[in-house]
Design a protein around this motif. Structure first.
Motif, PDB file in Angstrom:
ATOM      1  N   ALA A 130      22.437  37.965  41.049  1.00 51.89           N
ATOM      2  CA  ALA A 130      23.362  37.028  40.405  1.00 51.89           C
ATOM      3  C   ALA A 130      23.569  37.435  38.947  1.00 51.89           C
ATOM      4  N   ARG A 131      22.476  37.840  38.306  1.00 58.56           N
ATOM      5  CA  ARG A 131      22.530  38.273  36.903  1.00 58.56           C
ATOM      6  C   ARG A 131      23.504  39.442  36.759  1.00 58.56           C
ATOM      7  N   ALA A 132      23.439  40.383  37.687  1.00 58.36           N
ATOM      8  CA  ALA A 132      24.319  41.556  37.616  1.00 58.36           C
ATOM      9  C   ALA A 132      25.784  41.142  37.712  1.00 58.36           C
ATOM     10  N   LEU A 133      26.080  40.180  38.577  1.00 61.82           N
ATOM     11  CA  LEU A 133      27.470  39.716  38.687  1.00 61.82           C
ATOM     12  C   LEU A 133      27.924  39.097  37.374  1.00 61.82           C
ATOM     13  N   LEU A 134      27.057  38.259  36.772  1.00 55.18           N
ATOM     14  CA  LEU A 134      27.409  37.634  35.489  1.00 55.18           C
ATOM     15  C   LEU A 134      27.651  38.693  34.429  1.00 55.18           C
ATOM     16  N   ASP A 135      26.777  39.685  34.407  1.00 48.76           N
ATOM     17  CA  ASP A 135      26.872  40.704  33.361  1.00 48.76           C
ATOM     18  C   ASP A 135      28.174  41.489  33.455  1.00 48.76           C
ATOM     19  N   ASP A 136      28.861  41.394  34.584  1.00 46.74           N
ATOM     20  CA  ASP A 136      30.159  42.055  34.698  1.00 46.74           C
ATOM     21  C   ASP A 136      31.292  41.041  34.829  1.00 46.74           C
ATOM     22  N   GLY A 137      31.119  39.856  34.225  1.00 48.07           N
ATOM     23  CA  GLY A 137      32.262  38.970  34.026  1.00 48.07           C
ATOM     24  C   GLY A 137      32.339  37.696  34.838  1.00 48.07           C
ATOM     25  N   VAL A 138      31.393  37.489  35.756  1.00 47.10           N
ATOM     26  CA  VAL A 138      31.481  36.335  36.663  1.00 47.10           C
ATOM     27  C   VAL A 138      30.850  35.088  36.037  1.00 47.10           C
ATOM     28  N   PRO A 326      26.594  46.219  49.709  1.00 49.68           N
ATOM     29  CA  PRO A 326      25.601  46.150  48.637  1.00 49.68           C
ATOM     30  C   PRO A 326      26.289  46.359  47.285  1.00 49.68           C
ATOM     31  N   LEU A 327      27.069  45.370  46.906  1.00 47.67           N
ATOM     32  CA  LEU A 327      27.986  45.496  45.770  1.00 47.67           C
ATOM     33  C   LEU A 327      27.689  44.405  44.753  1.00 47.67           C
ATOM     34  N   LEU A 328      27.372  44.804  43.537  1.00 47.40           N
ATOM     35  CA  LEU A 328      26.906  43.858  42.528  1.00 47.40           C
ATOM     36  C   LEU A 328      27.846  43.768  41.340  1.00 47.40           C
ATOM     37  N   SER A 329      29.116  44.104  41.538  1.00 46.85           N
ATOM     38  CA  SER A 329      30.101  43.969  40.467  1.00 46.85           C
ATOM     39  C   SER A 329      31.434  43.557  41.082  1.00 46.85           C
ATOM     40  N   LEU A 330      31.938  42.399  40.665  1.00 44.29           N
ATOM     41  CA  LEU A 330      33.246  41.969  41.168  1.00 44.29           C
ATOM     42  C   LEU A 330      34.351  42.858  40.593  1.00 44.29           C
ATOM     43  N   ARG A 331      34.121  43.346  39.389  1.00 40.34           N
ATOM     44  CA  ARG A 331      35.114  44.263  38.800  1.00 40.34           C
ATOM     45  C   ARG A 331      35.228  45.521  39.664  1.00 40.34           C
ATOM     46  N   GLN A 332      34.087  45.982  40.160  1.00 40.45           N
ATOM     47  CA  GLN A 332      34.123  47.148  41.050  1.00 40.45           C
ATOM     48  C   GLN A 332      34.854  46.809  42.364  1.00 40.45           C
ATOM     49  N   ALA A 333      34.676  45.576  42.849  1.00 37.79           N
ATOM     50  CA  ALA A 333      35.424  45.149  44.047  1.00 37.79           C
ATOM     51  C   ALA A 333      36.926  45.182  43.757  1.00 37.79           C
ATOM     52  N   MET A 334      37.309  44.805  42.536  1.00 35.24           N
ATOM     53  CA  MET A 334      38.728  44.866  42.163  1.00 35.24           C
ATOM     54  C   MET A 334      39.225  46.306  42.233  1.00 35.24           C
ATOM     55  N   GLN A 335      38.400  47.209  41.746  1.00 33.78           N
ATOM     56  CA  GLN A 335      38.793  48.623  41.776  1.00 33.78           C
ATOM     57  C   GLN A 335      38.954  49.099  43.217  1.00 33.78           C
ATOM     58  N   LEU A 336      37.994  48.727  44.074  1.00 30.96           N
ATOM     59  CA  LEU A 336      38.066  49.140  45.484  1.00 30.96           C
ATOM     60  C   LEU A 336      39.303  48.532  46.156  1.00 30.96           C
ATOM     61  N   ALA A 337      39.653  47.305  45.769  1.00 29.53           N
ATOM     62  CA  ALA A 337      40.850  46.670  46.339  1.00 29.53           C
ATOM     63  C   ALA A 337      42.103  47.442  45.935  1.00 29.53           C
ATOM     64  N   ASP A 394      30.002  49.820  31.083  1.00 30.20           N
ATOM     65  CA  ASP A 394      29.536  48.571  30.465  1.00 30.20           C
ATOM     66  C   ASP A 394      30.715  47.973  29.714  1.00 30.20           C
ATOM     67  N   LEU A 395      31.615  47.330  30.443  1.00 30.91           N
ATOM     68  CA  LEU A 395      32.873  46.870  29.837  1.00 30.91           C
ATOM     69  C   LEU A 395      32.839  45.420  29.381  1.00 30.91           C
ATOM     70  N   CYS A 396      31.854  44.678  29.836  1.00 26.30           N
ATOM     71  CA  CYS A 396      31.884  43.238  29.577  1.00 26.30           C
ATOM     72  C   CYS A 396      31.050  42.903  28.345  1.00 26.30           C
ATOM     73  N   ALA A 397      31.713  42.368  27.308  1.00 26.52           N
ATOM     74  CA  ALA A 397      31.003  42.066  26.057  1.00 26.52           C
ATOM     75  C   ALA A 397      30.355  40.691  26.092  1.00 26.52           C
ATOM     76  N   ALA A 398      30.975  39.734  26.752  1.00 27.45           N
ATOM     77  CA  ALA A 398      30.424  38.371  26.788  1.00 27.45           C
ATOM     78  C   ALA A 398      31.097  37.572  27.893  1.00 27.45           C
ATOM     79  N   VAL A 399      30.364  36.585  28.416  1.00 25.89           N
ATOM     80  CA  VAL A 399      30.913  35.665  29.408  1.00 25.89           C
ATOM     81  C   VAL A 399      30.548  34.248  28.991  1.00 25.89           C
ATOM     82  N   PHE A 400      31.525  33.349  29.038  1.00 26.23           N
ATOM     83  CA  PHE A 400      31.294  31.944  28.719  1.00 26.23           C
ATOM     84  C   PHE A 400      31.570  31.086  29.952  1.00 26.23           C
ATOM     85  N   SER A 401      30.711  30.086  30.154  1.00 29.70           N
ATOM     86  CA  SER A 401      30.882  29.114  31.239  1.00 29.70           C
ATOM     87  C   SER A 401      30.861  27.729  30.611  1.00 29.70           C
TER      88      SER A 401
END
Ligand code: NIG
Ligand code: FE
Length: 407
Positions: A130-138, A326-337, A394-401
């Motif tokens: 979950a941490r990995a997903l957050l670290d890339d923008g989720v 086994p995919l831990l980045s939604l941004r990477q899923a966007m790229q694959l899409a 490492d493209l994500c500088a910060a995420v706010f919720s």
């Protein structure tokens, strides 16, 4: 203390913003500002148009970059124990996903590992994912059960999912997926298993552990008739449904979930025209899962042109799971899409934000607009298209919720 209308909790300047307002385009604002208060956006627009009396308790002056709505991962199975890398090797040597599943591997091997793990162990193993997903923008993620397949273990998975949301300060939506595979103790008794799963649903829903109900409608999963029984139970509880639909074959899953007014039909590689029409009429989202397509080395594409032609909103999600994605980045899923399904980077970004929020029934996020949640991601890129372009990095500088920094 100044209690004025333009005193905010936070103000971010020095960035461009892609609001995703409207039906098309990025809604790009150069030299923008973003203000928030009590967890909601109070200002989104050009810095030059900020109210003269705008002040904030915390002012973040960035050195460039792009702000988008925080990403929403609307389909994951990220709470699990163990690992299935060995099955990947077997598939590369020619075994099929279905054959491995029928031989007791696949989902059932993860079920064995989950049943053997304590709740705390499951939490510790799942948190880094979950941490990995957050670290890339989720900042919003859905987590399914479906690796317990009995009352105590389905409950354990859903409790861990809730704990992850609390620990990370983000929204976790839980989905009950007992109808994922038939556990060995019910071998040859799928109808009895569905009956039991319906009973567990009532109890788990009473505990506040369930936000939606899903099923795996497939030759190696459950039949359309069995899926209907589970969906009827969901409806009786007022719970929305979604479906693993038409991933490996066309059993009419998209039409089935649309018939129940479902939030989404997910995978949809084998969905035919009738299914697409039904989704359009019901307002169901098509959730594309290019990670599973990529890892299973599938060749059957989802019906992209038909989905576009019928105006079915398309979401993109990781499907993070130990068997097929086994995919831990939604941004990477966007790229694959973009690479596999030829989504435009704009479709991929909308698919991982506004349409993904809709696939979870959430109307308060996915777009940057005054009054919606202050859920946003700050990226070290300037072009929105770059988010569907880079593999890794490492493209994500910060995420706010809700106005709080979570990554
Ligand atoms: O979304 N299709 C079924 N469920 C998962 C795979 C689960 C697994 O193999 O563990 C999916 O691809
Ligand atoms: Fe899945």
């Amino acid at each position: 203390m100044d209690q004025g209308a333009n005193r905010w909790d936070g103000l971010l300047t020095g960035v461009a913003v892609a609001t995703l307002e409207g039906d098309a385009g990025y809604g790009l604002v150069e030299d923008a500002a973003l203000g928030w208060r009590d967890g909601l956006l109070a200002y989104v627009g050009p810095r030059a148009s900020l109210p003269a009396d705008a002040t904030a308790d915390a002012h973040y002056e960035a050195d460039g970059g792009l702000v988008t709505p925080a990403l929403v991962d609307c389909h994951t199975h990220l709470v699990f124990a163990g690992d299935r890398a060995r099955e990947f090797e077997m598939r590369l040597q020619g075994e099929s996903y279905e054959a491995i599943a029928r031989a007791g591997g696949g989902i059932l091997s993860t079920v064995r590992a989950v049943r053997a793990a304590s709740e705390d162990a499951l939490f510790e193993q799942s948190m880094p994912r979950a941490r990995a997903l957050l670290d890339d923008g989720v900042a919003t993620l859905e987590i399914k059960s479906g690796y317990g397949l009995d009352f105590d273990n389905e409950r354990k998975l859903l409790r861990v999912a809730r704990r992850i949301g609390e620990a990370l300060g983000v929204t976790v939506r839980t989905t009950y997926l007992a109808a994922h595979a038939l556990p060995p103790e019910f071998a040859g008794r799928a109808e009895d298993y569905i009956t039991a799963g319906i009973d567990w649903l009532a109890q788990l829903h009473a505990e506040g552990l369930v936000d939606a109900v899903d099923a795996f409608c497939e030759g190696i999963g459950f039949s359309p008739a069995q899926t209907r029984r589970m969906f009827a139970a969901a409806r009786a509880h007022g719970l929305p449904v979604k479906l693993h639909a038409d991933q490996l074959s066309d059993l009419g899953g998209a039409s089935l979930v649309a018939e129940y007014g479902g939030l989404s039909a997910d995978h949809v590689e084998h969905t035919a025209e009738a299914g697409v029409r039904a989704m359009a009429a019901a307002g169901s989202v098509a959730v594309l899962l290019p990670g599973a397509f990529h890892v299973l080395r599938e060749t059957k594409m989802p019906p992209l042109e038909r989905l576009r032609a019928h105006g079915v909103p398309m979401a993109v999600a990781t499907d993070c799971n130990p068997g097929t994605s086994p995919l831990l980045s939604l941004r990477q899923a966007m790229q694959l899409a973009c690479s596999h399904f030829r989504l435009t980077p704009e479709e991929a970004l909308r698919g991982a934000t506004v349409h993904a929020a809709r696939a979870l029934g959430l109307e308060d996020r996915g777009v940057l607009r005054v009054g919606l949640r202050a859920d946003f991601a700050h990226w070290r890129v300037r072009e929105p298209a770059a988010l569907g372009y880079w593999l890794g990095g490492d493209l994500c500088a910060a995420v706010f919720s809700g106005g709080n920094q979570v990554a």
